[in-house]
Design a protein around this motif. Structure first.
Motif, PDB file in Angstrom:
ATOM      1  N   GLU A   1      -0.826 -48.176 -12.231  1.00  0.00           N
ATOM      2  CA  GLU A   1      -0.354 -47.246 -13.256  1.00  0.00           C
ATOM      3  C   GLU A   1      -0.778 -47.716 -14.654  1.00  0.00           C
ATOM      4  O   GLU A   1      -1.231 -46.914 -15.470  1.00  0.00           O
ATOM      5  N   GLN A   2      -0.647 -49.015 -14.926  1.00  0.00           N
ATOM      6  CA  GLN A   2      -1.053 -49.549 -16.227  1.00  0.00           C
ATOM      7  C   GLN A   2      -2.545 -49.368 -16.464  1.00  0.00           C
ATOM      8  O   GLN A   2      -2.963 -48.928 -17.542  1.00  0.00           O
ATOM      9  N   ARG A   3      -3.342 -49.703 -15.472  1.00  0.00           N
ATOM     10  CA  ARG A   3      -4.794 -49.583 -15.616  1.00  0.00           C
ATOM     11  C   ARG A   3      -5.197 -48.118 -15.782  1.00  0.00           C
ATOM     12  O   ARG A   3      -6.021 -47.773 -16.631  1.00  0.00           O
ATOM     13  N   ASP A   4      -4.590 -47.251 -14.978  1.00  0.00           N
ATOM     14  CA  ASP A   4      -4.905 -45.828 -15.037  1.00  0.00           C
ATOM     15  C   ASP A   4      -4.488 -45.245 -16.383  1.00  0.00           C
ATOM     16  O   ASP A   4      -5.226 -44.455 -16.983  1.00  0.00           O
ATOM     17  N   HIS A   5      -3.323 -45.645 -16.880  1.00  0.00           N
ATOM     18  CA  HIS A   5      -2.841 -45.158 -18.172  1.00  0.00           C
ATOM     19  C   HIS A   5      -3.804 -45.570 -19.292  1.00  0.00           C
ATOM     20  O   HIS A   5      -4.138 -44.756 -20.165  1.00  0.00           O
ATOM     21  N   CYS A   6      -4.258 -46.800 -19.251  1.00  0.00           N
ATOM     22  CA  CYS A   6      -5.198 -47.286 -20.262  1.00  0.00           C
ATOM     23  C   CYS A   6      -6.500 -46.488 -20.211  1.00  0.00           C
ATOM     24  O   CYS A   6      -6.999 -46.034 -21.243  1.00  0.00           O
ATOM     25  N   ARG A   7      -7.030 -46.291 -19.027  1.00  0.00           N
ATOM     26  CA  ARG A   7      -8.282 -45.531 -18.887  1.00  0.00           C
ATOM     27  C   ARG A   7      -8.116 -44.095 -19.383  1.00  0.00           C
ATOM     28  O   ARG A   7      -8.984 -43.565 -20.080  1.00  0.00           O
ATOM     29  N   GLN A   8      -7.000 -43.455 -18.999  1.00  0.00           N
ATOM     30  CA  GLN A   8      -6.769 -42.073 -19.423  1.00  0.00           C
ATOM     31  C   GLN A   8      -6.596 -41.976 -20.937  1.00  0.00           C
ATOM     32  O   GLN A   8      -7.066 -41.025 -21.559  1.00  0.00           O
ATOM     33  N   SER A   9      -5.923 -42.967 -21.534  1.00  0.00           N
ATOM     34  CA  SER A   9      -5.731 -42.967 -22.984  1.00  0.00           C
ATOM     35  C   SER A   9      -7.061 -43.077 -23.715  1.00  0.00           C
ATOM     36  O   SER A   9      -7.314 -42.362 -24.681  1.00  0.00           O
ATOM     37  N   VAL A  10      -7.913 -43.984 -23.245  1.00  0.00           N
ATOM     38  CA  VAL A  10      -9.228 -44.154 -23.869  1.00  0.00           C
ATOM     39  C   VAL A  10     -10.039 -42.874 -23.701  1.00  0.00           C
ATOM     40  O   VAL A  10     -10.638 -42.369 -24.662  1.00  0.00           O
ATOM     41  N   ARG A  11     -10.047 -42.346 -22.490  1.00  0.00           N
ATOM     42  CA  ARG A  11     -10.826 -41.131 -22.213  1.00  0.00           C
ATOM     43  C   ARG A  11     -10.350 -39.974 -23.098  1.00  0.00           C
ATOM     44  O   ARG A  11     -11.161 -39.264 -23.708  1.00  0.00           O
ATOM     45  N   ALA A  12      -9.017 -39.789 -23.212  1.00  0.00           N
ATOM     46  CA  ALA A  12      -8.471 -38.693 -24.016  1.00  0.00           C
ATOM     47  C   ALA A  12      -8.824 -38.867 -25.495  1.00  0.00           C
ATOM     48  O   ALA A  12      -9.183 -37.894 -26.173  1.00  0.00           O
ATOM     49  N   ALA A  13      -8.723 -40.085 -25.996  1.00  0.00           N
ATOM     50  CA  ALA A  13      -9.042 -40.335 -27.406  1.00  0.00           C
ATOM     51  C   ALA A  13     -10.514 -40.056 -27.698  1.00  0.00           C
ATOM     52  O   ALA A  13     -10.853 -39.444 -28.718  1.00  0.00           O
ATOM     53  N   VAL A  14     -11.389 -40.494 -26.801  1.00  0.00           N
ATOM     54  CA  VAL A  14     -12.823 -40.272 -26.990  1.00  0.00           C
ATOM     55  C   VAL A  14     -13.141 -38.781 -26.924  1.00  0.00           C
ATOM     56  O   VAL A  14     -13.906 -38.261 -27.748  1.00  0.00           O
ATOM     57  N   VAL A  15     -12.547 -38.068 -25.985  1.00  0.00           N
ATOM     58  CA  VAL A  15     -12.785 -36.623 -25.868  1.00  0.00           C
ATOM     59  C   VAL A  15     -12.298 -35.909 -27.130  1.00  0.00           C
ATOM     60  O   VAL A  15     -12.974 -34.997 -27.637  1.00  0.00           O
ATOM     61  N   ASP A  16     -11.139 -36.312 -27.665  1.00  0.00           N
ATOM     62  CA  ASP A  16     -10.636 -35.702 -28.906  1.00  0.00           C
ATOM     63  C   ASP A  16     -11.631 -35.872 -30.047  1.00  0.00           C
ATOM     64  O   ASP A  16     -11.921 -34.930 -30.784  1.00  0.00           O
TER      65      ASP A  16
END
Length: 170
Positions: free
Chosen positions: A99-114
């Motif tokens: 969950e921690q690793r997935d959350h970090c990846r999703q956060s980075v991905r969302a920020a970059v997409v924004d």
């Protein structure tokens, strides 16, 4: 507990990694001397060399089974003996670690997409800005990796010293 991943606002702002040398951008350099090392093809190995180099299917299955059992211990309420059980490298195999690793990846991905969307609306593209956003969002994970790396380096030094002391006794 040094195995817990701490990720709060103060840690993200802290100078934990400032003392570390900055990474240089990858580049191409040419050596003054050419050195070629021939690597034999797998077909060139004798069966004895293959057996000495790679795990057998049975040994590999034992490693997989041991890993699976270690993950079960990690996910259970049981306490494992730290002298006989090592969890390093398997942290992401637990529900919390995943969950921690997935959350970090999703956060980075969302920020970059924004940022990409903002850049698209303004009609320009800036790869450096994307890298900066990714680096800022992933700071906590990088600090955690750095802390684990320091722990691993210290453990490697300890094991090396124990081996060196043992050899001196012989």
């Amino acid at each position: 507990d040094s195995s817990k991943i701490i990720c709060d606002h103060e840690l993200r702002q802290g100078p934990i990694l400032q003392d570390q040398p900055k990474k240089h951008r990858p580049g191409v350099r040419f050596a003054e001397q050419l050195q070629v090392k021939e690597i034999p093809n797998l077909d060139d190995y004798t069966q004895e060399e293959k057996d000495a180099t790679w795990y057998s299917k049975v040994a590999m299955n034992l490693v997989k089974y041991d890993t699976m059992m270690t993950i079960r211990v990690m996910n259970s309420a049981c306490r494992a003996d730290p002298k006989t059980t090592c969890f390093r490298g398997l942290e992401a195999m637990t529900p919390m670690g995943f969950e921690q690793r997935d959350h970090c990846r999703q956060s980075v991905r969302a920020a970059v997409v924004d940022v990409q969307e903002q850049q698209g609306l303004s009609g320009f593209s800036n790869d450096h800005e994307l890298a900066v956003v990714s680096e800022k969002i992933s700071y906590c994970a990088r600090v955690s990796a750095f802390e684990y790396g320091c722990y691993d380096a210290e453990e490697a030094r300890r094991v090396y010293q124990e081996d060196k002391d043992l050899i001196e006794l012989l």
